[in-house]
Design an enzyme around this catalytic site. Sequence first.
Site, short mmCIF file in Angstrom:
data_model
loop_
_atom_site.label_atom_id
_atom_site.label_comp_id
_atom_site.label_asym_id
_atom_site.label_seq_id
_atom_site.Cartn_x
_atom_site.Cartn_y
_atom_site.Cartn_z
N LYS A 95 0.91 -1.13 0.32
CA LYS A 95 -0.54 -0.41 0.47
C LYS A 95 0.89 1.25 0.13
CE LYS A 95 -3.83 -3.31 1.89
NZ LYS A 95 -4.65 -2.33 3.10
N GLN A 143 -4.69 -1.71 9.82
CA GLN A 143 -4.36 -2.83 8.84
C GLN A 143 -4.78 -3.67 9.55
OE1 GLN A 143 -3.22 -3.07 5.82
NE2 GLN A 143 -4.04 -5.71 6.30
N ASP A 173 -10.86 3.06 4.23
CA ASP A 173 -11.96 1.95 3.55
C ASP A 173 -12.97 1.08 3.89
OD1 ASP A 173 -9.28 -0.65 3.59
OD2 ASP A 173 -9.12 0.15 5.76
#
Length: 298
Positions: A55, A99, A122
């Site tokens: 990422k 994460q 997200d």
Amino acid sequence: MTNATLIDGKAKAAEISAAITESSAQLLSEHGVIPGLAVVIVGGDPASQIYVRNKKRMAEACGFHSVQHTLAEDVSQEQLLSVIDDLNNDAAINGILVQLPIPDHLDEQTVTQAISPQKDVDGFHFQNIGKLTSGNMDTAFVPCTPAGCMLMIEDQLGKDLSGLNAVVVGRSNIVGKPMASLLLKANATVTVCHSRTKNLAELCHTADILVAAVGRAKMVKGDWIKPGAVVIDVGINRVQLEIDGEMKSKLAGDVDFDEAVLVAGAITPVPGGVGPMTIAMLMANTLRSAKMAAGRKS
Ligand code: NAP
């Protein structure tokens, strides 16, 4: 029987990233804004470290400002929330992601809900979930994996899925449920299956669009698939295979690819299908957040 069209997620993700890089450069020249993405990782899980590294690499390639906070496995919830609070208040940061999974002593819901909905790239904040499920997409951040799947489905079938049956196997908050909302919004008739579903194979066989997000290697067999269906395989499973007399670790999807490719109309491979699209959509959400922030300032 003919072989299905391979849906090349890697190539599509590269196209999207190139467009994001261009748009990011334009945002800088026109508004002096550089999109900022912050990734928070707790502990040293090797798979999570690889995801986070990818990422960060992609964010930098898109011309973003990219920061990473690596916190110890035993970090307290207060310390983690304090890092998120700082990022929520940092004008240089447009997107924040923690994460997952995080260690058991931390409450995942408290952590994801602490991220500002305006920086929730997200798409896990209840505000964004509510916007998505109510079809109010203008300012919603859509979770990256289903958003990527949807683009690949649109490429095959167009934006209007009226009259088509979609079956989603898996009902997680990250993939299955938002995937179902997106398909419904596009007018598909949607069935969501899970571990308590009866006659799973039969239901899958009704699908013009079949999305598998289960986490069980090669569970969906060729004879579960309606001939000509578009098959999106979200699963990422590590399996041991004997290759030239040696046991090797390989990635496999939730769909038995070798069987499915003979029946489906189009199918995503694993790897190289949904995975790269997920990261591209994270960059798209971050750019969008930066543009919205620039709009709020001007
Ligand atoms: P998850 O939270 O574990 O959810 C799995 C879902 O599958 C659950 O709804 C579960 O049902 C259902 N399920 C389990 N066994 C089943 C069975 N035998 N028959 C029917 N349904 C069954 O997983 P997830 O986070 O959605 O991820 C799913 C897979 O996608 C994993 O392999 C993951 O690694 C992968 N993934 C890939 C990406 C990517 O970028 N490519 C992103 C996210 C996830 P219940 O709800 O009844 O338990």
